[in-house]
Scaffold this motif. Structure first.
Motif, PDB file in Angstrom:
ATOM      1  N   ASP A 141     -14.157  46.251  -5.217  1.00  0.00           N
ATOM      2  CA  ASP A 141     -13.042  45.635  -4.496  1.00  0.00           C
ATOM      3  C   ASP A 141     -12.324  44.668  -5.446  1.00  0.00           C
ATOM      4  O   ASP A 141     -12.937  43.721  -5.952  1.00  0.00           O
ATOM      5  N   PRO A 142     -11.025  44.892  -5.728  1.00  0.00           N
ATOM      6  CA  PRO A 142     -10.320  44.055  -6.706  1.00  0.00           C
ATOM      7  C   PRO A 142     -10.312  42.568  -6.336  1.00  0.00           C
ATOM      8  O   PRO A 142     -10.235  41.705  -7.221  1.00  0.00           O
ATOM      9  N   ALA A 143     -10.427  42.253  -5.056  1.00  0.00           N
ATOM     10  CA  ALA A 143     -10.418  40.846  -4.632  1.00  0.00           C
ATOM     11  C   ALA A 143     -11.604  40.083  -5.243  1.00  0.00           C
ATOM     12  O   ALA A 143     -11.507  38.884  -5.516  1.00  0.00           O
ATOM     13  N   LEU A 144     -12.707  40.779  -5.494  1.00  0.00           N
ATOM     14  CA  LEU A 144     -13.895  40.117  -6.042  1.00  0.00           C
ATOM     15  C   LEU A 144     -13.641  39.555  -7.432  1.00  0.00           C
ATOM     16  O   LEU A 144     -14.115  38.486  -7.783  1.00  0.00           O
ATOM     17  N   GLU A 145     -12.894  40.319  -8.229  1.00  0.00           N
ATOM     18  CA  GLU A 145     -12.666  39.890  -9.609  1.00  0.00           C
ATOM     19  C   GLU A 145     -11.820  38.620  -9.641  1.00  0.00           C
ATOM     20  O   GLU A 145     -11.977  37.785 -10.524  1.00  0.00           O
ATOM     21  N   LEU A 146     -10.950  38.474  -8.661  1.00  0.00           N
ATOM     22  CA  LEU A 146     -10.144  37.249  -8.581  1.00  0.00           C
ATOM     23  C   LEU A 146     -11.018  36.048  -8.219  1.00  0.00           C
ATOM     24  O   LEU A 146     -10.838  34.947  -8.725  1.00  0.00           O
ATOM     25  N   MET A 147     -12.002  36.285  -7.336  1.00  0.00           N
ATOM     26  CA  MET A 147     -12.885  35.197  -6.921  1.00  0.00           C
ATOM     27  C   MET A 147     -13.755  34.699  -8.072  1.00  0.00           C
ATOM     28  O   MET A 147     -14.098  33.525  -8.148  1.00  0.00           O
TER      29      MET A 147
ATOM     30  N   LEU B 288     -22.327  35.048  -5.409  1.00  0.00           N
ATOM     31  CA  LEU B 288     -20.879  34.877  -5.578  1.00  0.00           C
ATOM     32  C   LEU B 288     -20.282  34.036  -4.448  1.00  0.00           C
ATOM     33  O   LEU B 288     -20.595  34.239  -3.276  1.00  0.00           O
ATOM     34  N   TYR B 289     -19.410  33.111  -4.827  1.00  0.00           N
ATOM     35  CA  TYR B 289     -18.592  32.370  -3.856  1.00  0.00           C
ATOM     36  C   TYR B 289     -17.150  32.857  -3.967  1.00  0.00           C
ATOM     37  O   TYR B 289     -16.753  33.346  -5.023  1.00  0.00           O
ATOM     38  N   ASP B 290     -16.385  32.671  -2.894  1.00  0.00           N
ATOM     39  CA  ASP B 290     -14.987  33.129  -2.950  1.00  0.00           C
ATOM     40  C   ASP B 290     -14.090  32.174  -3.737  1.00  0.00           C
ATOM     41  O   ASP B 290     -12.914  32.442  -3.949  1.00  0.00           O
ATOM     42  N   ALA B 291     -14.649  31.040  -4.149  1.00  0.00           N
ATOM     43  CA  ALA B 291     -13.945  30.112  -5.048  1.00  0.00           C
ATOM     44  C   ALA B 291     -15.030  29.351  -5.809  1.00  0.00           C
ATOM     45  O   ALA B 291     -16.206  29.435  -5.449  1.00  0.00           O
ATOM     46  N   ASP B 292     -14.666  28.621  -6.844  1.00  0.00           N
ATOM     47  CA  ASP B 292     -15.670  27.894  -7.621  1.00  0.00           C
ATOM     48  C   ASP B 292     -16.226  26.725  -6.796  1.00  0.00           C
ATOM     49  O   ASP B 292     -15.500  25.764  -6.517  1.00  0.00           O
TER      50      ASP B 292
ATOM     51  N   ASN C 262     -14.315  23.439  -5.551  1.00  0.00           N
ATOM     52  CA  ASN C 262     -13.769  23.584  -4.204  1.00  0.00           C
ATOM     53  C   ASN C 262     -14.894  23.524  -3.170  1.00  0.00           C
ATOM     54  O   ASN C 262     -15.635  24.490  -2.993  1.00  0.00           O
ATOM     55  N   PRO C 263     -15.022  22.388  -2.476  1.00  0.00           N
ATOM     56  CA  PRO C 263     -16.125  22.230  -1.520  1.00  0.00           C
ATOM     57  C   PRO C 263     -16.045  23.194  -0.336  1.00  0.00           C
ATOM     58  O   PRO C 263     -17.048  23.426   0.339  1.00  0.00           O
ATOM     59  N   ALA C 264     -14.881  23.780  -0.124  1.00  0.00           N
ATOM     60  CA  ALA C 264     -14.726  24.707   1.004  1.00  0.00           C
ATOM     61  C   ALA C 264     -15.120  26.142   0.614  1.00  0.00           C
ATOM     62  O   ALA C 264     -14.999  27.063   1.422  1.00  0.00           O
ATOM     63  N   ALA C 265     -15.585  26.324  -0.640  1.00  0.00           N
ATOM     64  CA  ALA C 265     -15.915  27.677  -1.107  1.00  0.00           C
ATOM     65  C   ALA C 265     -16.959  28.332  -0.196  1.00  0.00           C
ATOM     66  O   ALA C 265     -17.940  27.701   0.183  1.00  0.00           O
ATOM     67  N   GLN C 266     -16.718  29.576   0.130  1.00  0.00           N
ATOM     68  CA  GLN C 266     -17.619  30.329   1.015  1.00  0.00           C
ATOM     69  C   GLN C 266     -18.480  31.288   0.193  1.00  0.00           C
ATOM     70  O   GLN C 266     -17.985  31.928  -0.731  1.00  0.00           O
ATOM     71  N   PHE C 267     -19.728  31.398   0.584  1.00  0.00           N
ATOM     72  CA  PHE C 267     -20.630  32.334  -0.087  1.00  0.00           C
ATOM     73  C   PHE C 267     -20.307  33.759   0.367  1.00  0.00           C
ATOM     74  O   PHE C 267     -20.039  33.997   1.543  1.00  0.00           O
ATOM     75  N   VAL C 268     -20.307  34.700  -0.579  1.00  0.00           N
ATOM     76  CA  VAL C 268     -20.053  36.106  -0.234  1.00  0.00           C
ATOM     77  C   VAL C 268     -21.405  36.803  -0.064  1.00  0.00           C
ATOM     78  O   VAL C 268     -22.136  36.977  -1.032  1.00  0.00           O
TER      79      VAL C 268
END
Ligand code: GLU
Length: 386
Positions: free
Chosen positions: A212-218, A191-195, A199-205
């Protein structure tokens, strides 16, 4: 004083459900990927043996949940596009499942492992009686060292009554057998925090808390054209798996020795840690999900065994039965003063239980004509209430 080592969700996972997706299994729909399936089966065998050379501490019980029936069926039928008609999807699943089962059976046998095909539907997991039946079948297979290879029974279900995707099925199986870990192998690294494609700045989780509800948004939507689940269904599956205390890893299925390295504790992919321990989660599940349907009175000996030793309730300790219930319903267990001491899932109906009061388990077959389990309520399905 020696400090108790903290539980590691990977290293200490004894019972592991491994889910592999259609695009991996069928090499993007080109047909069953014999080498890849053989490779996972080789790793499963080393896990089952607890091969010390791989850094494993002890044997693992392994369960495979494999997609790919529809994709393989389409290939065998020469269909280039995924059909929309339900009956055609079902036909494709029926054709492809033959190949899938045959491939796993062959590859596991090459590794000296026995396997069993188990096809489940949503009803098998939501109806209490069938839930207990499916559970005891899977537990029995594990006890005999057999690797269950599970898929949804696509041929008999339509969209309304489907589990729908095998990420969810994997989570439900993890709940069913109380697995410690669900490993979802997919065609992405995790999983990345953005696609990352947009988004080249996407960070790997690397690690997060399951649920955690934040994950579903990512995670966003949609998966590949081959299988059903996208990253979002994996995140939701991790939340479900955590409901019975299982953590989830989402990792790339072609990573070398991925299963072995995970079981040896290495952090690969995204680890979604279950916030509650297994037993606590299971008790919560029994407490939350099920209504009380009846009660069993037990003698002093049985009450003491339940309370002090955490034992199962056997028919011999049962003195009376109240209410009308079916196998799989929740019943209260009461001591001789009538006080509730526990709750649990009944293995026998109220009518059967009345026949079993005060009888040794060896007589169950003669009294009922069959034996489901030697226990009236198994301790795994029981919560002490005081
Ligand atoms: N049960 C389906 C199959 O084997 C796959 C569902 C999924 O891709 O998640 O073809």
């Amino acid at each position: 004083m020696i400090k108790k080592k903290e539980f590691d969700p990977l290293l200490d996972a004894r019972r592991i459900v491994v889910k592999v997706g259609s695009s991996l299994v069928t090499n993007e729909g080109r047909g069953l990927d014999e080498a890849a399936i053989g490779e996972w089966c080789r790793q499963l065998a080393l896990l089952a043996r607890g091969d010390a050379a791989q850094g494993l501490q002890g044997e693992r019980e392994v369960i495979m949940v494999s997609s790919g029936a529809i994709a393989e069926g389409m290939k065998r039928l020469g269909w280039a596009r995924r059909p929309i008609e339900v009956n055609e999807l079902q036909a494709a699943a029926a054709v492809g499942q033959m190949g899938l089962a045959h491939m796993y059976e062959t590859k596991l046998r090459e590794q000296g492992l026995r396997s069993a095909q188990v096809l489940l539907t949503h009803a098998d997991l939501s109806n209490r009686e069938r839930y207990l039946n499916a559970r005891s079948t899977l537990m029995t297979l594990l006890q005999h060292g057999v690797v269950p290879v599970i898929n949804e029974n696509d041929t008999v279900v339509n969209d309304e009554i489907k589990v729908g995707d095998n990420d969810t099925l994997g989570a439900l199986v993890a709940n069913l057998v109380e697995a410690d870990l669900l490993v979802i192998l997919t065609d992405q690294k995790g999983l990345y925090d953005a696609d990352p494609r947009q988004n080249p700045a996407a960070q790997f989780v690397h690690e997060a808390r399951a649920g955690d509800p934040a994950l579903e948004l990512m995670a966003g939507g949609a998966g590949s054209a081959i299988g059903k689940g996208g990253m979002l269904t994996k995140i939701v599956a991790a939340r479900r798996a955590a409901g019975s205390g299982a953590s989830t890893v989402i990792a790339w299925g072609r990573e070398s020795d991925v299963l072995l390295r995970l079981a040896a504790g290495e952090r690969i992919g995204t680890l979604l840690v279950a916030p509650n321990a297994k037993m606590q989660a299971r008790k919560q599940w029994i407490a939350d999900h099920l209504q009380l349907r009846g009660a069993l009175s037990v003698d002093e000996g049985a009450a003491a065994k339940l309370r002090a030793e955490g034992k199962s309730l056997l028919p011999i300790g049962m003195t009376a039965v109240q209410g009308v219930f079916s196998r799989g319903d929740v019943v209260a267990i009461r001591d001789i003063t009538g006080a509730e001491i526990a709750r649990g899932l009944a293995n026998y109906s109220s009518a059967e239980a009345r026949l079993l009061c005060r009888k040794p388990s060896t007589e169950i077959a003669a009294l009922l004509g069959y034996t489901a389990e030697p226990e009236m309520v198994h301790r795994d399905n029981m919560v002490l209430t005081r």
